[in-house]
Write a protein that holds these residues in place. Sequence first.
Motif, PDB file in Angstrom:
ATOM      1  N   PHE A 287       1.249 -84.287   1.160  1.00 52.85           N
ATOM      2  CA  PHE A 287       1.879 -83.146   1.778  1.00 52.85           C
ATOM      3  C   PHE A 287       1.092 -82.768   3.028  1.00 52.85           C
ATOM      4  CE2 PHE A 287       2.023 -78.553   2.403  1.00 52.85           C
ATOM      5  CZ  PHE A 287       3.367 -78.427   2.695  1.00 52.85           C
ATOM      6  N   LEU A 288       1.731 -82.866   4.146  1.00 49.39           N
ATOM      7  CA  LEU A 288       1.031 -82.600   5.393  1.00 49.39           C
ATOM      8  C   LEU A 288       1.470 -81.264   5.955  1.00 49.39           C
ATOM      9  CD1 LEU A 288      -0.918 -84.238   7.203  1.00 49.39           C
ATOM     10  CD2 LEU A 288       1.061 -84.753   8.604  1.00 49.39           C
ATOM     11  N   LYS A 289       0.496 -80.403   6.197  1.00 47.24           N
ATOM     12  CA  LYS A 289       0.861 -79.107   6.781  1.00 47.24           C
ATOM     13  C   LYS A 289       1.237 -79.321   8.246  1.00 47.24           C
ATOM     14  CE  LYS A 289      -1.786 -76.023   3.939  1.00 47.24           C
ATOM     15  NZ  LYS A 289      -3.203 -75.967   3.635  1.00 47.24           N
ATOM     16  N   PRO A 290       2.035 -78.403   8.800  1.00 48.73           N
ATOM     17  CA  PRO A 290       2.377 -78.549  10.220  1.00 48.73           C
ATOM     18  C   PRO A 290       1.110 -78.695  11.058  1.00 48.73           C
ATOM     19  CG  PRO A 290       3.446 -76.633   9.259  1.00 48.73           C
ATOM     20  CD  PRO A 290       2.595 -77.212   8.196  1.00 48.73           C
ATOM     21  N   CYS A 291       1.054 -79.688  11.902  1.00 53.95           N
ATOM     22  CA  CYS A 291      -0.147 -79.898  12.711  1.00 53.95           C
ATOM     23  C   CYS A 291       0.269 -80.303  14.118  1.00 53.95           C
ATOM     24  CB  CYS A 291      -1.027 -80.963  12.071  1.00 53.95           C
ATOM     25  SG  CYS A 291      -0.200 -82.539  11.894  1.00 53.95           S
ATOM     26  N   ASN A 292      -0.722 -80.604  14.924  1.00 54.86           N
ATOM     27  CA  ASN A 292      -0.462 -81.056  16.288  1.00 54.86           C
ATOM     28  C   ASN A 292       0.403 -82.335  16.264  1.00 54.86           C
ATOM     29  OD1 ASN A 292      -1.379 -83.019  18.530  1.00 54.86           O
ATOM     30  ND2 ASN A 292      -1.814 -80.976  19.309  1.00 54.86           N
ATOM     31  N   PRO A 293       1.375 -82.471  17.183  1.00 57.41           N
ATOM     32  CA  PRO A 293       2.265 -83.642  17.119  1.00 57.41           C
ATOM     33  C   PRO A 293       1.543 -84.985  17.205  1.00 57.41           C
ATOM     34  CG  PRO A 293       2.641 -82.345  19.127  1.00 57.41           C
ATOM     35  CD  PRO A 293       1.769 -81.536  18.241  1.00 57.41           C
ATOM     36  N   CYS A 294       0.412 -85.033  17.955  1.00 57.55           N
ATOM     37  CA  CYS A 294      -0.306 -86.309  18.056  1.00 57.55           C
ATOM     38  C   CYS A 294      -0.899 -86.687  16.698  1.00 57.55           C
ATOM     39  CB  CYS A 294      -1.421 -86.224  19.097  1.00 57.55           C
ATOM     40  SG  CYS A 294      -0.782 -86.082  20.747  1.00 57.55           S
ATOM     41  N   ASP A 295      -1.422 -85.684  15.995  1.00 57.28           N
ATOM     42  CA  ASP A 295      -1.957 -85.960  14.658  1.00 57.28           C
ATOM     43  C   ASP A 295      -0.839 -86.405  13.721  1.00 57.28           C
ATOM     44  OD1 ASP A 295      -4.334 -85.181  15.664  1.00 57.28           O
ATOM     45  OD2 ASP A 295      -4.440 -83.250  14.628  1.00 57.28           O
ATOM     46  N   MET A 296       0.293 -85.721  13.845  1.00 59.85           N
ATOM     47  CA  MET A 296       1.431 -86.060  12.988  1.00 59.85           C
ATOM     48  C   MET A 296       1.897 -87.487  13.270  1.00 59.85           C
ATOM     49  SD  MET A 296       3.204 -84.695  10.620  1.00 59.85           S
ATOM     50  CE  MET A 296       3.723 -82.992  10.500  1.00 59.85           C
ATOM     51  N   LEU A 297       1.859 -87.858  14.528  1.00 60.68           N
ATOM     52  CA  LEU A 297       2.277 -89.212  14.907  1.00 60.68           C
ATOM     53  C   LEU A 297       1.330 -90.245  14.283  1.00 60.68           C
ATOM     54  CD1 LEU A 297       4.209 -90.936  16.643  1.00 60.68           C
ATOM     55  CD2 LEU A 297       2.541 -90.792  18.472  1.00 60.68           C
ATOM     56  N   TYR A 298       0.027 -89.950  14.409  1.00 64.72           N
ATOM     57  CA  TYR A 298      -0.962 -90.859  13.831  1.00 64.72           C
ATOM     58  C   TYR A 298      -0.715 -91.001  12.337  1.00 64.72           C
ATOM     59  CZ  TYR A 298      -5.329 -92.693  12.057  1.00 64.72           C
ATOM     60  OH  TYR A 298      -6.251 -93.456  11.402  1.00 64.72           O
ATOM     61  N   TYR A 299      -0.499 -89.857  11.689  1.00 73.45           N
ATOM     62  CA  TYR A 299      -0.243 -89.857  10.251  1.00 73.45           C
ATOM     63  C   TYR A 299       0.978 -90.712   9.925  1.00 73.45           C
ATOM     64  CZ  TYR A 299       1.519 -88.119   5.785  1.00 73.45           C
ATOM     65  OH  TYR A 299       2.024 -88.034   4.522  1.00 73.45           O
TER      66      TYR A 299
END
Length: 456
Positions: A287-299
Amino acid sequence: MTDPGVLYYKEDPVEILKGGGRLPISNFGPNDYSLVSKAVSENLAQLDPSITETTPVQAAVFSIETVHVMHSFQSDMLCVSENGSGKTIAYLVPVIRAALSNQMLAANRRGPGVLIFVPSVEKAEAVHYTLLQLTVDMGLKIELLSGNVDFIQNPKFDIGVCNAHEFEIYINGTRKVTQLDLSGVRLVVVDDATESLKWEHHVELYQKIRTLTRARFYFFSSTMESSDAFHSLFNYENSYCYLHGDTNAIPAKVQTVFWEIMISHLPLVYVDETGKINTFPTLDSDFLKPCNPCDMLYYAVNRRREKLPNTRFLIFATNATVADFLAVKLKKLKIPACAYHDRQNTKERKENLIEFTNDTVKVLVTTEELLRRDVQNVDIVINFDMPLSYATFLHRCHCVGRNGKKAIVVTFIDKMTKKIETRQAIATLVQKTPKEDIPPFLKNFSFFKTLHRTSS
Ligand SMILES: Nc1ncnc2c1ncn2[C@@H]1O[C@H](COP(=O)(O)OP(=O)(O)OP(=O)(O)O)[C@@H](O)[C@H]1O
């Protein structure tokens, strides 16, 4: 031929394609109406894959063409059919027929006979290439009026494949560019019409061509939204209209998901001096909390690659700068990626695309440019930047799920954004998405909420 679609003349349905209907044209072999010359039929069969049977949109267009031939009659045409349904061949065949019959008048002509408009350099190159393959040894003069090519020297040619963004120069002429005499143009094809008509200067361009020629206009598109621009151009009084399938729908095998991001959050994934990638704890949980889009992309990319290393990603960014930035950032994070957009020179763009098509690189970051190409075997599309119109969202969904292949389209959404056009796009997306597919974070999304909070 399954799912024949519906064909209308003016507003009345025409029973032309239904099984056993008047003129079902199911193959590219010679027929009584000389729609497909022997040479074109042979060249189609030579293509890889070989083209012999018509797709529904092609059968529809040929039926309309048959009426044109039989009754020496001309009309406008609108064809809306999903991505990958064979629209290019559907219009290239009548284009070639028109160019060949126009050739007889060529002695009196001082300009082109047929013009095809597409909204990007890439698509123009792809269409030009297919056209050359279909017209081998036919003596037609075909020009590419787009991208990094020399300006044409001889303004008299049979077919021009034009990038609508760049065509104005040929209408007005300059010291270096010969002004084209368009009075001999008999057919104008506008491909990706929905996309093209979004641009005011394209609409003005087509209107101008309408006044300068007696050409009939064929519009092709994979989505169609009724617009004033289209109404101002299309001759409803004398037109055929073909609609195939649920053209404004997401392909059945494509799953769409929405992930919440926060542009205001600082990125937390970074590479330290030793080259080690540092993440933060939540990246390790499912479960990933809302984060910076670059981090989300990496994830998104990294997680998937760990489980399925062969996954191929297409990432959409709004502009070239963001696309370049993301490609570099992913590379630093040890995910081979390359960018592809219209700010690169032709060589660089081609090399990057080849890396992706050869599967050397499995992540391609792009702008809208690539949409018009046949991108093969993509498993996941990531809308890093939210598409600002629903039509663009659909186009991106149609980049995958071709030939019934399963795929996922992930859209990053910052519901706290204050940008009005983005909020509008989110609202439309929510409105058009089936209730059960709307994620909890968007359930109560309101176009006004954040705006009000900001202003109060
Ligand atoms: N009759 C046919 N038989 C087999 N393959 C075909 C046929 N017509 C087109 N194709 C192939 O189908 C693929 C998609 O065709 P095309 O690019 O023309 O679709 P499109 O409807 O124009 O899609 P888009 O809207 O994405 O541009 C191409 O690879 C093309 O070679």
